[in-house]
Scaffold this motif. Structure first.
Motif, short mmCIF file in Angstrom:
data_model
loop_
_atom_site.label_atom_id
_atom_site.label_comp_id
_atom_site.label_asym_id
_atom_site.label_seq_id
_atom_site.Cartn_x
_atom_site.Cartn_y
_atom_site.Cartn_z
N LYS A 125 -1.49 -7.80 -3.86
CA LYS A 125 -2.65 -7.09 -4.43
C LYS A 125 -2.22 -5.92 -3.45
CE LYS A 125 -4.83 -8.68 -1.02
NZ LYS A 125 -4.16 -10.56 -0.76
N VAL A 126 -2.32 -4.54 -4.89
CA VAL A 126 -1.95 -3.55 -4.66
C VAL A 126 -2.91 -1.82 -4.25
CG1 VAL A 126 -0.69 -1.09 -4.98
CG2 VAL A 126 0.49 -4.15 -5.65
N GLN A 127 -2.79 -1.32 -3.71
CA GLN A 127 -3.99 -0.19 -3.68
C GLN A 127 -3.15 1.35 -2.46
OE1 GLN A 127 -7.32 -0.12 -0.45
NE2 GLN A 127 -8.03 0.94 -1.58
N PHE A 128 -3.46 2.03 -3.56
CA PHE A 128 -2.73 3.40 -3.11
C PHE A 128 -1.88 3.71 -4.06
CE2 PHE A 128 -6.17 2.53 0.13
CZ PHE A 128 -7.12 3.97 0.19
N PHE A 157 -7.62 -6.68 2.92
CA PHE A 157 -6.90 -5.58 2.97
C PHE A 157 -6.78 -4.70 2.66
CE2 PHE A 157 -3.89 -3.94 -0.28
CZ PHE A 157 -2.71 -3.42 0.31
N PHE A 158 -8.13 -3.96 1.14
CA PHE A 158 -8.56 -3.28 0.51
C PHE A 158 -9.65 -2.35 1.50
CE2 PHE A 158 -7.46 -6.52 -2.84
CZ PHE A 158 -6.33 -5.66 -3.67
N LYS A 217 0.56 -1.35 -0.23
CA LYS A 217 0.15 0.14 -0.03
C LYS A 217 1.23 1.10 0.10
CE LYS A 217 -4.54 -1.12 2.08
NZ LYS A 217 -4.90 -0.97 2.74
N TYR A 218 0.07 2.31 -1.29
CA TYR A 218 0.77 4.19 -0.23
C TYR A 218 1.98 3.50 -0.95
CZ TYR A 218 -2.75 4.34 2.50
OH TYR A 218 -4.00 4.47 3.13
N LEU A 219 2.30 3.17 -2.12
CA LEU A 219 3.95 3.33 -3.59
C LEU A 219 3.73 4.58 -4.22
CD1 LEU A 219 3.68 -0.53 -4.56
CD2 LEU A 219 4.28 0.55 -2.62
N VAL A 220 4.48 5.26 -4.50
CA VAL A 220 5.11 6.64 -5.58
C VAL A 220 6.23 5.52 -6.51
CG1 VAL A 220 6.35 8.53 -6.04
CG2 VAL A 220 4.72 7.52 -3.43
#
Length: 557
Positions: free
Chosen positions: A330-333, A525-526, A309-312
């Protein structure tokens, strides 16, 4: 008379000798001393530096190394092309002067900055539990491996620098790279006010893409490749036959990785990414990570089950989110901001998702399973704010490609995301990929494709009618926004600002609603937000811990 004639003959003979000698003189100038570099370019009193150059000789006698302020350094060794010296008391910020005997003194082009942290050089294997402290700067030279059963802990606020290829102690031209092997752990837990920073060893103002390698985690979660498959970039070892979905390779929280992503040769698949993840399991934590100026992909997942989560992804060279080898996490934001003047020769994409190249051969030991089935949600990617260009970028090596290039039997799903300013929005590539989409295994829902030349593109046997039918299904709530209508999204006025971006959207933006969630996003997770894209109007999750000007940041004090 005879004496006079003898003297005359003697003078003529001497003149002849001198004439011949002058004819044999090639007038080649004597070799001169040069200084080509100083490494590191900062450090405290008592630390060692290496001065690179030519014609230094091999004897310390008559060699003088003088710092700005007049302080003379103690010499540790002298070789024809390198001098190792200790920073003396009284040294001040500025260039360093080298004098060899009676030859003219030469001053370095680069300045040396007096730092208040000692520099610890790290090379080879880490074979025992180790802690890196915020009071020191760590310089990684060559490939550094955290071995099986070993934990490397990094304190909040610690600075780690990656050395360049020419500083590889093994003389194999490998940029500094931190590699956590299966069974090893990296515990790098920074805070919003004290992030952990991996960055270039070069001084502010001279850093560039691919100055060093990057960070690599290798775990024991499943991939779809046979057990003897080589890792990219020359990393030691091959994939195992692990099947530990919950494997734990450690924790990365509030971490920045800058100027990594190195191409080790011109051979395909010889690169290391900013953050590379091989078979990393869901027991690993990835939270608040910024990868900046990566010389290859910003992030690449090779199989595994890890969530994030929270990747730039900031100003990367190649792709932002690259998924291969059966990645099913899973990846979010996640947000990507690109430099429109920099793209890769392979064409730079937002999402590039493969199962693996060349697809699913029947002879493969795993039969291509597990399929790449990652689920991404609330992603925002930004490239061109004006009409996208298909031309090679002026400062890169190629052109921009697609917001989403989904190919080679991938079954990735992407929800509630915004892709702005690519030549192509979605390229659906390959009949196996199409089959995954039409079977509802690969889901694209709540997607906004904006400011593209070709919103929906095809390859590999897919027809235009098929991709249009899939993407435009009413229940999927996907949409296409033209350049002329880009303003209707009410993006932040500084959304595309490369040095001080802002991503929160207007309070009247249509992106604040319309999110779609299916069974693919049912996992706890989401966070089931209503908005599309990575940001709403009030929550600025990049604030405080990110850095959008790492080129000019002084990491030495």
């Amino acid at each position: 008379m005879k004496l006079f004639q003898s003297l005359r003959y003697l003078m003529l003979a001497v003149a002849a000798v001198l004439f011949v000698a002058s004819c044999n003189n090639d007038d080649s100038p004597a070799p001169v001393v040069t200084v080509t570099g100083v490494n590191p370019t900062s450090g405290p009193v008592g630390s060692d530096i290496t001065i690179a150059g030519t014609e230094f000789g091999s004897d310390t006698t008559g060699v003088k190394v003088t710092f700005t302020g007049g302080a003379r350094a103690k010499l540790k060794s002298v070789a024809p092309t390198a001098i190792v010296a200790t920073v003396p008391s009284g040294a001040k910020d500025g260039p360093i002067t080298v004098q060899i005997g009676t030859k003219a003194a030469v001053t370095s082009a680069a300045s040396f900055t007096l730092g208040n942290k000692s520099v610890v050089e790290v090379a080879g294997d880490i074979t025992a539990n180790t802690t890196w402290e915020a009071s020191k700067v760590y310089l990684i030279k060559g490939f550094v491996y955290v071995k099986d059963g070993v934990t490397l802990t990094i304190q909040p606020g610690t600075i780690i620098k990656g050395a360049t290829k020419d500083q590889d102690p093994a003389k194999t031209d490998k940029g500094g790279t931190l590699i956590v092997q299966p069974g090893g752990k990296l515990m790098a837990e920074g805070t919003a006010s004290q992030p952990i920073v991996f960055t270039s060893s070069k001084p502010a103002g001279s850093r560039n893409y691919g100055d060093w390698g990057g960070v690599v985690l290798i775990g024991k979660a499943p991939t779809n490749r046979p057990g003897a498959t080589n890792f990219e970039g020359g990393i030691t070892g091959t994939t195992g036959t692990y099947n530990v979905p919950t494997d734990n390779s450690g924790s990365l929280k509030y971490v920045r990785i800058e100027f990594g992503g190195i191409a080790l040769s011109n051979t395909a698949n010889s690169e290391i990414n900013g953050l590379t993840l091989y078979g990393v399991g869901s027991g690993t934590t990835l939270d608040h990570i910024q990868v900046s100026y990566s010389g290859d992909d910003s992030y690449e997942w090779f199989g595994g089950t890890v969530n994030a989560k929270y990747l730039v992804a900031y100003r990367g060279w190649d792709d932002d989110w690259d998924t291969d080898w059966g990645f099913s996490g899973k990846v979010q934001f996640a947000v990507s901001l690109r430099d429109p003047e920099v793209a890769d020769q392979s064409t730079s994409n937002g999402f590039e998702s493969d199962n693996f190249d060349p697809g699913t051969p029947a002879t493969d030991a795993n039969n291509g399973l597990p399929l790449t089935g990652a689920v991404f949600a609330n992603v925002s990617n930004f490239v061109f704010s004006t009409a996208p260009s298909t031309a090679n970028t002026p400062k890169g090596s190629g052109a921009y490609g697609r917001g989403m290039h989904l190919r080679r039997n991938t079954s990735i799903s992407i929800f509630n995301s915004l892709l702005v300013g690519y030549p192509e929005g979605l390229r659906l590539d390959g009949t196996t990929t199409l089959a995954n989409a039409t079977a509802n295994n690969m889901q694209l829902r709540g997607i906004v494709v904006a400011n593209t030349l070709t919103p929906l593109a095809i390859a590999g046997g897919v027809t235009q009618e098929q991709v249009t039918t899939f993407f435009s299904t009413a229940a999927f709530m996907n949409s296409i926004v033209t350049l002329a209508d880009l303003g209707t999204l009410k993006l932040n006025a500084k959304n595309f600002d490369l040095t001080a971006p802002a991503f929160t959207i207007g309070t009247d933006s249509p992106l604040l609603k319309g999110a779609v969630w299916t069974d693919k996003g049912a996992d706890s997770f989401f966070t089931k937000v209503d908005y599309r894209g990575a940001f709403n109007a009030t929550e600025n999750w990049v604030s405080g811990w990110t850095n959008f000007d790492p080129q000019n940041t002084n990491y030495d004090k």
